[in-house]
Design an enzyme around this catalytic site. Structure first.
Site, PDB file in Angstrom:
ATOM      1  N   SER A  10     -11.857  15.291   2.253  1.00  0.00           N
ATOM      2  CA  SER A  10     -11.836  13.914   1.740  1.00  0.00           C
ATOM      3  C   SER A  10     -13.163  13.231   2.037  1.00  0.00           C
ATOM      4  CB  SER A  10     -10.702  13.123   2.400  1.00  0.00           C
ATOM      5  OG  SER A  10     -10.915  11.740   2.187  1.00  0.00           O
ATOM      6  N   HIS A  35     -11.639  15.892  -2.478  1.00  0.00           N
ATOM      7  CA  HIS A  35     -10.579  14.890  -2.467  1.00  0.00           C
ATOM      8  C   HIS A  35     -11.204  13.494  -2.464  1.00  0.00           C
ATOM      9  CE1 HIS A  35      -6.417  13.600  -1.570  1.00  0.00           C
ATOM     10  NE2 HIS A  35      -6.965  12.690  -0.784  1.00  0.00           N
ATOM     11  N   ASP A  37     -10.436   9.487  -2.496  1.00  0.00           N
ATOM     12  CA  ASP A  37      -9.411   8.487  -2.189  1.00  0.00           C
ATOM     13  C   ASP A  37      -9.737   7.153  -2.846  1.00  0.00           C
ATOM     14  OD1 ASP A  37      -7.515   9.850  -0.393  1.00  0.00           O
ATOM     15  OD2 ASP A  37      -9.275  10.124   0.872  1.00  0.00           O
ATOM     16  N   MET A  39      -8.578   3.454  -3.415  1.00  0.00           N
ATOM     17  CA  MET A  39      -7.696   2.436  -2.818  1.00  0.00           C
ATOM     18  C   MET A  39      -8.035   1.082  -3.425  1.00  0.00           C
ATOM     19  SD  MET A  39      -7.888   3.570   1.161  1.00  0.00           S
ATOM     20  CE  MET A  39      -7.777   5.293   1.659  1.00  0.00           C
ATOM     21  N   HIS A  68      -6.969  10.954  -5.673  1.00  0.00           N
ATOM     22  CA  HIS A  68      -5.742  10.429  -5.062  1.00  0.00           C
ATOM     23  C   HIS A  68      -5.717   8.921  -5.259  1.00  0.00           C
ATOM     24  CE1 HIS A  68      -3.435   9.847  -0.967  1.00  0.00           C
ATOM     25  NE2 HIS A  68      -2.721   9.473  -2.012  1.00  0.00           N
ATOM     26  N   MET A  70      -4.332   5.498  -4.760  1.00  0.00           N
ATOM     27  CA  MET A  70      -3.481   4.634  -3.932  1.00  0.00           C
ATOM     28  C   MET A  70      -3.632   3.224  -4.494  1.00  0.00           C
ATOM     29  SD  MET A  70      -4.519   6.445  -0.354  1.00  0.00           S
ATOM     30  CE  MET A  70      -5.938   7.200  -1.145  1.00  0.00           C
ATOM     31  N   MET A 139       2.136  12.645   2.244  1.00  0.00           N
ATOM     32  CA  MET A 139       1.269  11.901   3.159  1.00  0.00           C
ATOM     33  C   MET A 139       1.771  12.095   4.591  1.00  0.00           C
ATOM     34  SD  MET A 139      -1.165  10.557   1.442  1.00  0.00           S
ATOM     35  CE  MET A 139      -1.880   9.782   2.908  1.00  0.00           C
ATOM     36  N   ASP A 177      -1.852  15.449   3.530  1.00  0.00           N
ATOM     37  CA  ASP A 177      -3.022  14.576   3.664  1.00  0.00           C
ATOM     38  C   ASP A 177      -2.807  13.589   4.809  1.00  0.00           C
ATOM     39  OD1 ASP A 177      -5.147  12.805   3.280  1.00  0.00           O
ATOM     40  OD2 ASP A 177      -4.554  12.240   1.237  1.00  0.00           O
TER      41      ASP A 177
HETATM   42  C1  DX5 Z   1      -5.632   8.258   3.731  1.00  0.00           C
HETATM   43  C2  DX5 Z   1      -6.307   9.152   2.720  1.00  0.00           C
HETATM   44  C3  DX5 Z   1      -6.766  10.430   3.291  1.00  0.00           C
HETATM   45  C4  DX5 Z   1      -7.807  10.300   4.369  1.00  0.00           C
HETATM   46  C5  DX5 Z   1      -7.530  11.376   5.348  1.00  0.00           C
HETATM   47  O1  DX5 Z   1      -4.992   7.216   3.090  1.00  0.00           O
HETATM   48  O2  DX5 Z   1      -5.424   9.456   1.640  1.00  0.00           O
HETATM   49  O3  DX5 Z   1      -7.202  11.343   2.271  1.00  0.00           O
HETATM   50  O4  DX5 Z   1      -9.135  10.433   3.927  1.00  0.00           O
HETATM   51  O5  DX5 Z   1      -8.358  11.201   6.446  1.00  0.00           O
HETATM   52  P1  DX5 Z   1      -8.114  11.985   7.796  1.00  0.00           P
HETATM   53  O6  DX5 Z   1      -8.217  13.459   7.468  1.00  0.00           O
HETATM   54  O7  DX5 Z   1      -9.212  11.496   8.673  1.00  0.00           O
HETATM   55  O8  DX5 Z   1      -6.745  11.647   8.293  1.00  0.00           O
HETATM   56 ZN    ZN Z   2      -6.015  11.097   0.227  1.00  0.00          ZN
END
Ligand code: DX5
Ligand code: ZN
Length: 224
Positions: A10, A35, A37, A39, A68, A70, A139, A177
């Site tokens: 990620s 990956h 993220d 948000m 991903h 969110m 998750m 994840d």
């Molecule tokens: C959290 C994200 C993850 C995050 C994971 O909401 O979806 O992908 O980057 O980070 P680590 O591996 O540090 O938990």
């Molecule tokens: Zn993620």
């Protein structure tokens, strides 16, 4: 079930001033997916990146972009990410009133649909779309931030999801994840997880490639 574990580093924990270098580093080191993220500061209490950055990442990615989402409004904005070049698009089941429809939209665009469940959502929630998705993301932290601690209950959920898939005759990849490192990776791989997202354990390490491959090796050691 495959004995290979795919790694999806990620970039949330990478240097945002030099994302291209981060992507090149891990993909040359054997990353299977990148990956990404997304948000929105609404569905989760953090705000990261959007379609223009996905489009930029696409220019350097030689492996699939695993996007991903969110976000609360995936149903009305998923096309932005598809147009930007997302190869895998994961939406949260909890955030979609019409989950089946958005999965079909992703598939129709030629991308691979995936659905994600938060820690408090039972795996049963995806039963009726399990045959329509290429991957289910469990998750193992509450989404929003990197660097959180792995929620142990995820181990049971991976087992429950693998059983549900078998009951339904479906074989989506199971992705986990959040809080994945060398100690937690084997716990979920042993139950059927085959795609592992790792952010801080990879990009906060002195040698991200070595860290990524150590996590994969730890996971695969649980399969033999
Ligand atoms: C959290 C994200 C993850 C995050 C994971 O909401 O979806 O992908 O980057 O980070 P680590 O591996 O540090 O938990
Ligand atoms: Zn993620």
């Amino acid at each position: 079930m495959s004995d290979r574990v795919l790694m999806a580093p990620s970039i949330l924990s990478a240097d945002f001033t030099d994302l291209g270098s981060a992507v090149r580093l891990v993909q040359e080191g054997g990353a299977d997916y990148i990956h990404v993220d997304v948000m929105d500061g609404h569905y989760v209490p953090n705000l990261t990146i959007g379609p223009p950055v996905v489009k930029a990442l696409k220019r350097v990615a030689t492996v699939p972009l695993d996007v991903h989402l969110m976000i609360t409004n995936a149903e009305s904005t998923v096309e932005w990410y598809l147009d930007a070049g997302a190869d895998i698009v994961t939406v949260h089941a909890e955030a979609c009133d019409h989950l089946h429809r958005v999965v079909q939209t992703i598939r129709s665009a030629g991308a691979r649909p995936a659905v994600s469940l938060n820690p408090a959502t039972p795996v049963e929630h995806v039963r009726d779309v399990i045959g329509d998705v290429d991957m289910v993301l469990l998750m193992s932290v509450n989404p929003g931030f990197g660097g959180q601690s792995f929620i142990e209950r995820t181990i049971v959920k991976v087992r429950q999801l693998a059983a549900l898939c078998a009951e339904e005759g479906a074989s989506p990849l199971i992705q986990v994840d959040g809080g994945i490192d060398e100690s937690t990776a084997p716990l979920v791989a042993a139950e059927g997880a085959r795609v592992l997202v790792a952010g801080s354990a990879v990009f906060c390490a002195d040698d991200p490639v070595a860290a990524m491959n150590a996590i994969r090796a730890a996971a695969e050691s649980a399969l033999v």
